[in-house]
Write a protein that holds these residues in place. Sequence first.
Motif, PDB file in Angstrom:
ATOM      1  N   GLY A 232      43.960 100.968  22.318  1.00 54.50           N
ATOM      2  CA  GLY A 232      42.729 100.892  21.457  1.00 54.50           C
ATOM      3  C   GLY A 232      41.489 100.529  22.560  1.00 54.50           C
ATOM      4  N   PRO A 233      40.348  99.931  22.074  1.00 58.40           N
ATOM      5  CA  PRO A 233      39.312  99.822  23.077  1.00 58.40           C
ATOM      6  C   PRO A 233      39.605  98.479  23.900  1.00 58.40           C
ATOM      7  N   SER A 234      39.192  98.374  24.911  1.00 60.47           N
ATOM      8  CA  SER A 234      39.445  97.319  25.806  1.00 60.47           C
ATOM      9  C   SER A 234      38.202  96.529  26.323  1.00 60.47           C
ATOM     10  N   THR A 235      38.552  95.250  25.835  1.00 56.39           N
ATOM     11  CA  THR A 235      37.596  94.262  26.504  1.00 56.39           C
ATOM     12  C   THR A 235      38.427  93.238  27.331  1.00 56.39           C
ATOM     13  N   PHE A 236      37.603  92.567  28.182  1.00 60.66           N
ATOM     14  CA  PHE A 236      38.411  91.430  28.993  1.00 60.66           C
ATOM     15  C   PHE A 236      39.194  90.564  28.016  1.00 60.66           C
ATOM     16  N   SER A 237      38.613  90.171  26.955  1.00 61.40           N
ATOM     17  CA  SER A 237      39.131  89.262  26.096  1.00 61.40           C
ATOM     18  C   SER A 237      40.417  89.869  25.122  1.00 61.40           C
ATOM     19  N   ARG A 238      40.193  90.959  24.853  1.00 61.35           N
ATOM     20  CA  ARG A 238      41.260  91.787  24.056  1.00 61.35           C
ATOM     21  C   ARG A 238      42.444  92.178  24.984  1.00 61.35           C
ATOM     22  N   ASN A 239      42.089  92.401  26.168  1.00 61.99           N
ATOM     23  CA  ASN A 239      43.107  92.558  27.175  1.00 61.99           C
ATOM     24  C   ASN A 239      44.064  91.547  27.554  1.00 61.99           C
ATOM     25  N   VAL A 240      43.459  90.115  27.669  1.00 64.42           N
ATOM     26  CA  VAL A 240      44.068  89.117  27.921  1.00 64.42           C
ATOM     27  C   VAL A 240      44.667  88.619  26.564  1.00 64.42           C
TER      28      VAL A 240
ATOM     29  N   GLY B 261      46.134  91.407  36.650  1.00 63.73           N
ATOM     30  CA  GLY B 261      46.781  90.277  37.145  1.00 63.73           C
ATOM     31  C   GLY B 261      47.479  89.553  35.952  1.00 63.73           C
ATOM     32  N   VAL B 262      46.783  89.483  34.806  1.00 63.36           N
ATOM     33  CA  VAL B 262      47.299  88.449  33.943  1.00 63.36           C
ATOM     34  C   VAL B 262      48.678  89.125  33.398  1.00 63.36           C
ATOM     35  N   TRP B 263      48.419  90.475  33.184  1.00 65.68           N
ATOM     36  CA  TRP B 263      49.713  91.284  32.464  1.00 65.68           C
ATOM     37  C   TRP B 263      50.858  91.218  33.547  1.00 65.68           C
TER      38      TRP B 263
ATOM     39  N   SER C 187      46.676 102.270  27.756  1.00 63.42           N
ATOM     40  CA  SER C 187      45.470 102.994  27.925  1.00 63.42           C
ATOM     41  C   SER C 187      44.315 101.985  28.127  1.00 63.42           C
ATOM     42  N   ALA C 188      44.623 100.661  27.995  1.00 62.86           N
ATOM     43  CA  ALA C 188      43.857  99.499  28.263  1.00 62.86           C
ATOM     44  C   ALA C 188      43.348  99.593  29.599  1.00 62.86           C
ATOM     45  N   VAL C 189      41.841  99.448  29.812  1.00 66.67           N
ATOM     46  CA  VAL C 189      41.230  99.516  30.982  1.00 66.67           C
ATOM     47  C   VAL C 189      41.025  98.188  31.684  1.00 66.67           C
ATOM     48  N   SER C 190      41.690  97.665  32.992  1.00 68.28           N
ATOM     49  CA  SER C 190      41.656  96.482  33.608  1.00 68.28           C
ATOM     50  C   SER C 190      40.462  96.548  34.525  1.00 68.28           C
TER      51      SER C 190
ATOM     52  N   VAL D 204      46.420  92.752  24.032  1.00 70.69           N
ATOM     53  CA  VAL D 204      47.235  93.868  25.013  1.00 70.69           C
ATOM     54  C   VAL D 204      48.497  92.905  25.687  1.00 70.69           C
ATOM     55  N   ASN D 205      47.801  91.625  26.248  1.00 69.78           N
ATOM     56  CA  ASN D 205      48.828  90.622  27.003  1.00 69.78           C
ATOM     57  C   ASN D 205      49.875  90.297  25.916  1.00 69.78           C
ATOM     58  N   THR D 206      49.645  90.046  24.665  1.00 75.44           N
ATOM     59  CA  THR D 206      50.935  89.574  23.751  1.00 75.44           C
ATOM     60  C   THR D 206      51.806  90.604  23.659  1.00 75.44           C
ATOM     61  N   LEU D 207      51.253  92.042  23.392  1.00 79.48           N
ATOM     62  CA  LEU D 207      52.146  93.411  23.241  1.00 79.48           C
ATOM     63  C   LEU D 207      53.200  93.341  24.562  1.00 79.48           C
ATOM     64  N   ILE D 208      52.530  93.258  25.791  1.00 79.10           N
ATOM     65  CA  ILE D 208      53.146  93.284  26.971  1.00 79.10           C
ATOM     66  C   ILE D 208      54.327  91.988  26.837  1.00 79.10           C
ATOM     67  N   ALA D 209      53.898  91.068  26.690  1.00 78.02           N
ATOM     68  CA  ALA D 209      54.893  89.953  26.550  1.00 78.02           C
ATOM     69  C   ALA D 209      56.007  90.314  25.584  1.00 78.02           C
ATOM     70  N   ARG D 210      55.653  90.806  24.376  1.00 83.61           N
ATOM     71  CA  ARG D 210      56.805  91.191  23.343  1.00 83.61           C
ATOM     72  C   ARG D 210      57.785  92.215  23.746  1.00 83.61           C
ATOM     73  N   ALA D 211      56.985  93.111  24.517  1.00 80.26           N
ATOM     74  CA  ALA D 211      57.844  94.363  24.948  1.00 80.26           C
ATOM     75  C   ALA D 211      58.907  93.694  26.066  1.00 80.26           C
ATOM     76  N   CYS D 212      58.370  92.884  26.825  1.00 78.33           N
ATOM     77  CA  CYS D 212      59.180  91.973  27.942  1.00 78.33           C
ATOM     78  C   CYS D 212      60.431  91.266  27.363  1.00 78.33           C
TER      79      CYS D 212
END
Lengths: 288, 161, 680
Positions: free
Chosen positions: C492-500, C461-463, C451-454, C503-511
Amino acid sequence: MSDESRISRTNVYTPTSLAELLSLYDKLPSALLFSGGTHILRAQRHKHLVLPANVINISKVQEMRRINRTERHLDIGAAVPIGTILSVGANVLPKVLSAALAEIASPAVRNRATMGGNICIAERRMSTYPVYLLLDMQLELRKEGTVRWTPLNRFAASGERLDLGRGEVLTRIRIPFAAWDVEVYRKIDRELESPENFLAFCGLARVQRNVIADIRFSFGTAGTLILRSREAENELIGRRVPISDRDAQPIFEIMDDLTAQNQNLLSGFQRGRIRALLRWFFSRLVEE
Amino acid sequence: MNIAFTLNGKSVVVNVEPEKRLVDILRENFSITSAKAGCYSGECGACSVLFDGALACSCMLPAFAVRGGEVLTIEGFEGSEEHAEIIKAFGDAGYRPCSYCASARILAVEALLRTNPQPDEREVLIGLSGISCQCAGYTSLVKAVALAVEARKSKRRVRRE
Amino acid sequence: MSPRDGRFINDYYVEGALSGIVVRSSVENAEILSLSYHSLPRGVTLITADEIPGENLLGVGSASMPLLADKRVRYRGEPILLLCGPDEGELELFASTIEIRFDSAPPLSFLHPEQEQIVLSKEVVVGEPQAQMSQAFQVVEGEYSTAAQEHFVSDAQGAVAIPEEEDRLRIYVPTQWPFHVVRTVARAVGLPERSITVHIPHMSAHKDSRIWYPSLVAAHAALLARASGKSVKLILPKDDAIRTTPRRAPSRILVRTALDKDGVPTAHDVQVSFDGGSYPLLAAEILERGMLAAAGPYRSAHVRIRGQVVATSLPPTGAFIGLGLAQGFFAAETHASRIAELSQADPFTWKQANLITRGDLLAGFATPSDLPPETLLSRVAEISDFKRKHAAYEMLKKRRETIEERGYPLRGIGISVAYQGSDFLEHYEEADNSSVIVRLDADGRLTVRTSAVSIDGAAEGVWKETAGKTLGIETERIEVLPPDTSQSPDSGPSTFSRNVTVVNTLIARACQTIARKRFRAALPIEVKRSFAPARLGRFSLDLGGGEPFASLSWGAAVVETEVDAITFESQVRGIWMTVACGRIYDDAAARKTIENGIFHGLWWCASNHGSSREPRVYTLPPITIDFLDAAGRPTPGGIEELAGNVIPSAYVSAVAQATGRYFDTLPITPELIYHYTEDM
């Protein structure tokens, strides 16, 4: 909100000739004259516009869309957009006039706003006013059966009331050509957005053999207050450039008196800026 | 009130209140949402279109003032060589306005280059000053317009040859 | 970049939808005495606080505000009632006939607050600051203040609410926190959360103005939709949006620094006060960041930091970019430049010598994992020719006698350094279980649900690159589904820094999990990864322990200005920035982000108090941005706040040098410069 609501529909008339306009306006003197409409629309910041019962769209009146040039003056139709004046008149307009017109709002707004509309804003003098004033602008006012010319300063002499009779329309603006050696224009802040800090300054001078042959300068401030002192100008004519501190001193005193008389309208800061602008203008007299 | 005008090269007629603003006519009557309804006071520039060939805020044009005029929105400009040049220049300069103001900016650049084929930096900034969206940088804007100017110059040169 | 790339909220035209409008308070701090209107026009629905079926409440953490003012208004522009009907023009007319009578009280003061206005106060003491102060060779004290800054958001603040079968509501709203909307709306209309679905339209750059505010707008639209039984589109007029969207919290910060005889700081004593506005929703977050930043980016083993948030009659203050960091760094860095000046050192040399390095504590807390690179300051000083210019302008300053003295331009140059942190410091129950779901299908396609908003696709692109690299999949085969609360997990709440970062860490871990399983288990494989609350809990400002931020990005800036002796305006002549933020995915996008931050920071520096007019830029100062080599750090860090954290104090120092006057407040208006230099 006025009673001319969306329920009573607005009637719009679009005359194409001056004769048609004058006859129409004679019958509907309370109608709103609409050309670019920028000032009228700017004040209505909601989606739904509220216009009076009768609107006369003057943007198609051919006679008011023309620019004419003679050897002695430039005639500009009151409904010519400022963007057009700037592009058509690029090499003809007095430098200060180009500079002042080019600083109005944004390109999109200048493409719609007209010089006539700019002059006919009653509640305040716009940033262009000091320039118009010093260029001795004359206005052609017409109503059914009559035509008269009046100088700008008389037209806008009494505060927020313009010298426009019932059924009378500003149709043409005349700007006499005159050669100036020094032409400066400076606009600080924007009159509608930060009126308390707004200042416009125009200065013109003719200098022959390091002697001032003619000089005029004027300040536009928020509201209808325009500062110009003929006394100060006369005092300077015949003085040598660069203007010495001794010659400048009485001029600052005159201007300080003038600004002090308007203390309720001008903050200490604005008065400081007026002094600084004047000093800057004097320094420019040296350079030319 | 029936208003006839030219929209993106086609003659159209629409029945609306005379005070309805062009931006809302475009959006509500023609489903053209590229002109954004922002401030309704000519300040944000997101509703910019070309009206009779010049840049205009479509929120500042009531229906009656549009009658007989020519309106060009980004939809009508897309597909033209000039549009492609501007898009390429934006891309090459790394100038990426957001999709909220992109069409206004493209049209503003076109309007600028029509009246001033070789604007300097200040003229570019003034030419685009009516669009207040804070999304994109100024440095890349100036670069993008310079590239568009170059593209047009070389095209003219090729044509002359 | 095609204008048809996406629909913004105002581009949603729903068949048969009613228009909604909000009637707001015309006064601040008043009791509502009465509310009267003529009979409702046909088809018009009106809602006051009394007609809210659920709870009249919007909450963030433990703080809350009403959706509609109930008996009392606390700020000018506070929503009092809602209207919807088929014709917006008629609604506007009707709204103008509604009469609301108030009994007004004076606005609540920020500078002289009553005890009950202090909604939050914190204190942290590390080491022995008092003892250090008393033994100091010299103590330098300064007070720094900043004004509010309003948001200028291009696309509308608005929402569309559509009632659906089985008592469900579908909401379209541009928000950075979709599940906060779900919770707020569900509570307001009295429906279970599963009955509410939130979709995110396209949005423009937003400077974090859409963290909780859209939940308010969405709740208003939802209340109208439930009451009328019809779809409702509520678009705030631009002026209302600017006036009421949470603004940057004004601040007043006192800093005392103990110095030894070599001018090295030995202790800091800092008092931070924020104006939280009428409903200080993110008070703790803003305060903690402000407190950390105000202690400065310099080594400091002995620190006392006290902080408070004051409730006033301003519209609510909010995240803005930086959530209090920018205000704190303005104080800390302006103070550091002041110390340098008093120590007869040039500010570059002083800052370089005292900037935190390995083994140092940051504001008394643990040594950050991401330290500023050694070249951060030296590089920015080199590319801007700082030392030479600073020395030259010092000479000019000393020689000049009057402000208009010809031949001596009023020039100055300033330097500043700061960091930005990732993620939030505070625990928000609502944000604790941030999750993402990644699924690898049999055809080799990868789907990411969050639900993070890019915004403008920047984080997306980073994700994609992270997922692609981890799994060896081309980014074309990776899809990030649009956030939709019926499909996406709560991230959770999205900010650019939180997204990268988060959220990016969570995506990396899931992957990574998928990578381990993919050759053992049958496809599709779906993995959900969540942010463990325990990890969030390791920092505690109150207890004075832990590392505040999971990762830091660093920036340094030099600003050169010239003050116009006629207009008293300060014109920026050049800006140089060095940035150390880890891996850069997209150079052009990163430059654009920094440049936007620079202009936004300058706008805060120079615009008039409370001005909602966006600045116009007619002359472009040369801007040089140097991204320092990120070889040591392959992960990305946030950069959107950096310029706002470094530009203001560099600017103020530059104006101070240009005029020879000491400035310690933002904004610096021409009028202020005039008054400060009047006696020159």
